[in-house]
Design a protein around this motif. Structure first.
Motif, PDB file in Angstrom:
ATOM      1  N   ARG A 120       0.817  -1.205   0.000  1.00  0.00           N
ATOM      2  CA  ARG A 120       0.000   0.000   0.000  1.00  0.00           C
ATOM      3  C   ARG A 120       0.859   1.266   0.000  1.00  0.00           C
ATOM      4  O   ARG A 120       0.480   2.282  -0.605  1.00  0.00           O
ATOM      5  N   SER A 121       1.994   1.202   0.650  1.00  0.00           N
ATOM      6  CA  SER A 121       2.879   2.366   0.722  1.00  0.00           C
ATOM      7  C   SER A 121       3.725   2.542  -0.525  1.00  0.00           C
ATOM      8  O   SER A 121       4.485   3.507  -0.631  1.00  0.00           O
ATOM      9  N   GLY A 122       3.625   1.596  -1.487  1.00  0.00           N
ATOM     10  CA  GLY A 122       4.381   1.714  -2.733  1.00  0.00           C
ATOM     11  C   GLY A 122       5.806   1.224  -2.631  1.00  0.00           C
ATOM     12  O   GLY A 122       6.590   1.394  -3.568  1.00  0.00           O
ATOM     13  N   LEU A 123       6.160   0.594  -1.511  1.00  0.00           N
ATOM     14  CA  LEU A 123       7.521   0.085  -1.348  1.00  0.00           C
ATOM     15  C   LEU A 123       7.701  -1.252  -2.058  1.00  0.00           C
ATOM     16  O   LEU A 123       8.811  -1.627  -2.425  1.00  0.00           O
ATOM     17  N   MET A 124       6.599  -1.982  -2.239  1.00  0.00           N
ATOM     18  CA  MET A 124       6.623  -3.242  -2.966  1.00  0.00           C
ATOM     19  C   MET A 124       5.376  -3.317  -3.847  1.00  0.00           C
ATOM     20  O   MET A 124       4.373  -2.649  -3.569  1.00  0.00           O
ATOM     21  N   THR A 125       5.451  -4.098  -4.912  1.00  0.00           N
ATOM     22  CA  THR A 125       4.310  -4.247  -5.814  1.00  0.00           C
ATOM     23  C   THR A 125       4.229  -5.683  -6.288  1.00  0.00           C
ATOM     24  O   THR A 125       5.241  -6.401  -6.303  1.00  0.00           O
ATOM     25  N   ARG A 126       3.040  -6.093  -6.675  1.00  0.00           N
ATOM     26  CA  ARG A 126       2.852  -7.467  -7.159  1.00  0.00           C
ATOM     27  C   ARG A 126       3.147  -7.538  -8.648  1.00  0.00           C
ATOM     28  O   ARG A 126       2.644  -6.736  -9.426  1.00  0.00           O
ATOM     29  N   VAL A 127       3.972  -8.510  -9.026  1.00  0.00           N
ATOM     30  CA  VAL A 127       4.324  -8.723 -10.428  1.00  0.00           C
ATOM     31  C   VAL A 127       3.658 -10.016 -10.890  1.00  0.00           C
ATOM     32  O   VAL A 127       2.767 -10.554 -10.230  1.00  0.00           O
ATOM     33  N   HIS A 128       4.085 -10.541 -12.030  1.00  0.00           N
ATOM     34  CA  HIS A 128       3.491 -11.745 -12.594  1.00  0.00           C
ATOM     35  C   HIS A 128       3.537 -12.889 -11.588  1.00  0.00           C
ATOM     36  O   HIS A 128       4.564 -13.137 -10.951  1.00  0.00           O
ATOM     37  N   GLY A 129       2.423 -13.563 -11.464  1.00  0.00           N
ATOM     38  CA  GLY A 129       2.349 -14.677 -10.531  1.00  0.00           C
ATOM     39  C   GLY A 129       1.978 -14.250  -9.129  1.00  0.00           C
ATOM     40  O   GLY A 129       1.942 -15.079  -8.218  1.00  0.00           O
ATOM     41  N   GLY A 130       1.706 -12.949  -8.934  1.00  0.00           N
ATOM     42  CA  GLY A 130       1.317 -12.464  -7.620  1.00  0.00           C
ATOM     43  C   GLY A 130       2.452 -12.322  -6.640  1.00  0.00           C
ATOM     44  O   GLY A 130       2.229 -12.122  -5.435  1.00  0.00           O
ATOM     45  N   VAL A 131       3.689 -12.402  -7.122  1.00  0.00           N
ATOM     46  CA  VAL A 131       4.861 -12.289  -6.242  1.00  0.00           C
ATOM     47  C   VAL A 131       5.139 -10.818  -5.949  1.00  0.00           C
ATOM     48  O   VAL A 131       5.068  -9.968  -6.840  1.00  0.00           O
ATOM     49  N   LEU A 132       5.439 -10.512  -4.686  1.00  0.00           N
ATOM     50  CA  LEU A 132       5.771  -9.136  -4.315  1.00  0.00           C
ATOM     51  C   LEU A 132       7.197  -8.812  -4.733  1.00  0.00           C
ATOM     52  O   LEU A 132       8.127  -9.585  -4.471  1.00  0.00           O
ATOM     53  N   GLN A 133       7.365  -7.669  -5.385  1.00  0.00           N
ATOM     54  CA  GLN A 133       8.673  -7.227  -5.877  1.00  0.00           C
ATOM     55  C   GLN A 133       8.930  -5.820  -5.346  1.00  0.00           C
ATOM     56  O   GLN A 133       8.035  -4.984  -5.333  1.00  0.00           O
ATOM     57  N   ILE A 134      10.149  -5.570  -4.900  1.00  0.00           N
ATOM     58  CA  ILE A 134      10.496  -4.249  -4.390  1.00  0.00           C
ATOM     59  C   ILE A 134      10.439  -3.217  -5.514  1.00  0.00           C
ATOM     60  O   ILE A 134      10.755  -3.503  -6.665  1.00  0.00           O
ATOM     61  N   THR A 135       9.996  -1.991  -5.192  1.00  0.00           N
ATOM     62  CA  THR A 135       9.906  -0.909  -6.169  1.00  0.00           C
ATOM     63  C   THR A 135      11.092   0.032  -6.006  1.00  0.00           C
ATOM     64  O   THR A 135      11.917  -0.120  -5.106  1.00  0.00           O
ATOM     65  N   SER A 136      11.164   1.035  -6.882  1.00  0.00           N
ATOM     66  CA  SER A 136      12.239   2.028  -6.770  1.00  0.00           C
ATOM     67  C   SER A 136      12.131   2.786  -5.451  1.00  0.00           C
ATOM     68  O   SER A 136      13.136   3.107  -4.816  1.00  0.00           O
ATOM     69  N   SER A 137      10.892   3.068  -5.018  1.00  0.00           N
ATOM     70  CA  SER A 137      10.706   3.730  -3.719  1.00  0.00           C
ATOM     71  C   SER A 137      11.196   2.832  -2.592  1.00  0.00           C
ATOM     72  O   SER A 137      11.738   3.311  -1.587  1.00  0.00           O
ATOM     73  N   GLY A 138      11.000   1.520  -2.752  1.00  0.00           N
ATOM     74  CA  GLY A 138      11.475   0.579  -1.749  1.00  0.00           C
ATOM     75  C   GLY A 138      12.988   0.562  -1.645  1.00  0.00           C
ATOM     76  O   GLY A 138      13.548   0.481  -0.541  1.00  0.00           O
ATOM     77  N   PHE A 139      13.675   0.642  -2.783  1.00  0.00           N
ATOM     78  CA  PHE A 139      15.141   0.699  -2.758  1.00  0.00           C
ATOM     79  C   PHE A 139      15.610   1.961  -2.038  1.00  0.00           C
ATOM     80  O   PHE A 139      16.566   1.924  -1.254  1.00  0.00           O
ATOM     81  N   GLN A 140      14.957   3.074  -2.302  1.00  0.00           N
ATOM     82  CA  GLN A 140      15.316   4.308  -1.617  1.00  0.00           C
ATOM     83  C   GLN A 140      15.033   4.196  -0.121  1.00  0.00           C
ATOM     84  O   GLN A 140      15.796   4.688   0.708  1.00  0.00           O
ATOM     85  N   PHE A 141      13.935   3.542   0.224  1.00  0.00           N
ATOM     86  CA  PHE A 141      13.553   3.353   1.618  1.00  0.00           C
ATOM     87  C   PHE A 141      14.652   2.622   2.400  1.00  0.00           C
ATOM     88  O   PHE A 141      14.947   2.954   3.548  1.00  0.00           O
ATOM     89  N   LEU A 142      15.287   1.634   1.766  1.00  0.00           N
ATOM     90  CA  LEU A 142      16.312   0.840   2.440  1.00  0.00           C
ATOM     91  C   LEU A 142      17.542   1.672   2.803  1.00  0.00           C
ATOM     92  O   LEU A 142      18.298   1.300   3.710  1.00  0.00           O
TER      93      LEU A 142
END
Length: 470
Positions: free
Chosen positions: A183-205
């Protein structure tokens, strides 16, 4: 009373930057803030988040029973302090701590009464939590156990984020945490419903632990009404936790239904500890008790660099080689975002910052300044003797690699071509130039590229010309 002066050298830049929670509070209604200010713990916590000058202004008028003329207050302000003074008044007014008046200065009556009570004590509201009676069957955890618990919960979240898409299978956080990350945009669901880190997530780390924690909590606050939770109760509970004593058990009996429901979420983030989900006692962890302070939220954390012993572990040489004195998987995973790791020893990782490794980080949304900031924050104590701290050649090269990425700029639009004659091409091109929508043109090939906004006008002009109207 002391004069209100502005001395830039007396505070660090981070102390003068507004806290993320204060920005959120400024967007709330006056009624909501007045309800929040009814709790002394909330007022004390917000007071601690304010900048030094704002705190000084509040203390100057806290014990006055009548309003102070603004002209009197302005007389205490030096010439250099006028702008900081004006900014502070504006911030306090947006928080509804003082009225937005041009003549008199006074504290919000509710805020004043609660802050006075917080400072002097007294009252039976339980605003700072009600200590629990000792349970003969379950002894409270010691501080070392609480720190280890909070660290494990927090690192589980971060390690899951940084390891997504790498083929690794770290411990999975709860579904509630995963939903918040999505919901916060740090991760998103890709093909197969797997959660994948987003660019915002990389910055968050790459952010410090306090910023990471508040970024998640702020999203939690945004979701409060959607989950039919009282926002003021949620806020007051978080602020109450920040004033509690580390290592002490508190009773759940005086919590509201909203706050009782929050305990499950806060356990997922490592903010509170309970020996069972139905326990009538809870213990705040250091993550919770430092929410509104400048103390490290995890001083024993290996991953966040919160402790004095762990803060500096990176040595960077002028030849771009990097030595990281750590054995923590999360720290190594974060470095792998922008470093080409080559060797790993029991307490040392060796790698190099390369064009490819930096381009990979840039593609994931990490900026050159964030990389440099991370290297600076976690530089080894031995490197802190250098001036400048990081080699200038390495800093400049990282920024140059970023400029390479930014040389090209994409813009949506339409390509106009296949004109019947040179006259038709020039006629339409001149019209498009009058509209200032031409992004590129090539007279030799009789084509030009127009912006998206101008397409409707250009198409209409061509159609009218074809019909013999233009």
């Amino acid at each position: 009373m002391p004069s209100v002066e502005h001395n830039p050298d007396s505070v660090t830049q981070s102390e003068w930057s507004p806290h993320i929670l204060l920005t959120f509070l400024q967007s709330q209604s006056q009624n909501a803030l007045t309800r929040l200010y009814q709790r002394p713990s909330s007022c004390l916590s917000i007071f601690r988040l304010l900048r030094p000058l704002e705190r000084q202004l509040i203390m100057n008028i806290l014990w006055l029973e009548s309003a102070t003329p603004l002209s009197t207050m302005s007389a205490w302000v030096t010439q250099e302090g006028k702008k900081p003074y004006s900014d502070s008044l504006s911030t306090l007014a947006r928080l509804h701590i003082i009225p937005n008046s041009t003549t008199k200065l006074a504290l919000n009556a509710t805020f004043r009464a609660s802050l006075r009570q917080a400072i002097t004590g007294g009252g039976t509201t339980g605003s700072f939590g009600v200590p629990a009676e000792p349970d003969p069957q379950h002894s409270p955890p010691d501080i070392a156990t609480l720190d280890a618990y909070a660290l494990e919960r927090w690192e589980t979240i971060l390690h899951y984020m940084v390891s997504s898409g790498t083929g690794q299978h770290p411990t999975k956080p709860s579904q509630e945490v995963l939903f918040l990350l999505q919901r916060s945009g740090l991760m998103t669901r890709v093909h197969g419903g797997v959660l994948q880190i987003t660019s915002s997530g990389f910055q968050f780390l790459l952010h410090d632990p306090h910023a990471q924690l508040w970024e998640l909590l702020l999203q939690f606050l945004h979701m409060a009404e959607e989950r039919q939770m009282d926002l003021v109760e949620v806020l007051s509970f978080l602020l109450m936790l920040s004033t509690m004593e580390l290592g002490r058990e508190y009773s759940t009996e005086n919590l509201s239904p909203t706050q009782s429901a929050m305990l499950a979420d806060l356990r997922n983030y490592g903010l509170v500890w309970q020996h069972s989900t139905s326990a009538r006692q809870f213990c705040p962890s250091r993550l919770a008790t430092t929410l509104t302070s400048s103390s490290p939220p995890l001083p024993t954390s290996r991953s966040t660099g919160g402790g004095s012993h762990d803060q500096g572990f990176i040595v960077l040489e002028t030849n771009y080689r990097l030595y990281a004195y750590t054995d923590n998987p999360l720290q190594i995973a974060v470095l792998n975002l922008f470093v080409n790791l080559k060797s790993r020893f029991p307490n040392l990782v060796v790698g190099a910052i390369t064009r490819e490794s930096v381009k990979k980080a840039l593609a994931n949304g990490i900026t050159a300044d964030q990389i440099i900031s991370y290297l600076t924050t976690h530089a080894h104590p031995q490197m802190r003797k250098n001036k400048p701290l990081l080699p200038v050649t390495v800093q400049d090269q990282i920024r140059l690699w970023e400029l390479e990425k930014n040389r090209l700029k994409s813009q949506e639009g339409y390509l106009y071509t296949a004109f019947a004659s040179q006259a038709d091409y020039e006629y339409v091109l001149n019209y498009a130039k009058q509209l200032d929508v031409v992004l590129w043109d090539n007279p030799t090939k009789r084509c030009f590229f127009g912006s998206l906004d101008g397409h409707a006008n250009i198409r209409g002009f061509i159609e009218r010309r074809s019909a013999g109207i233009a």
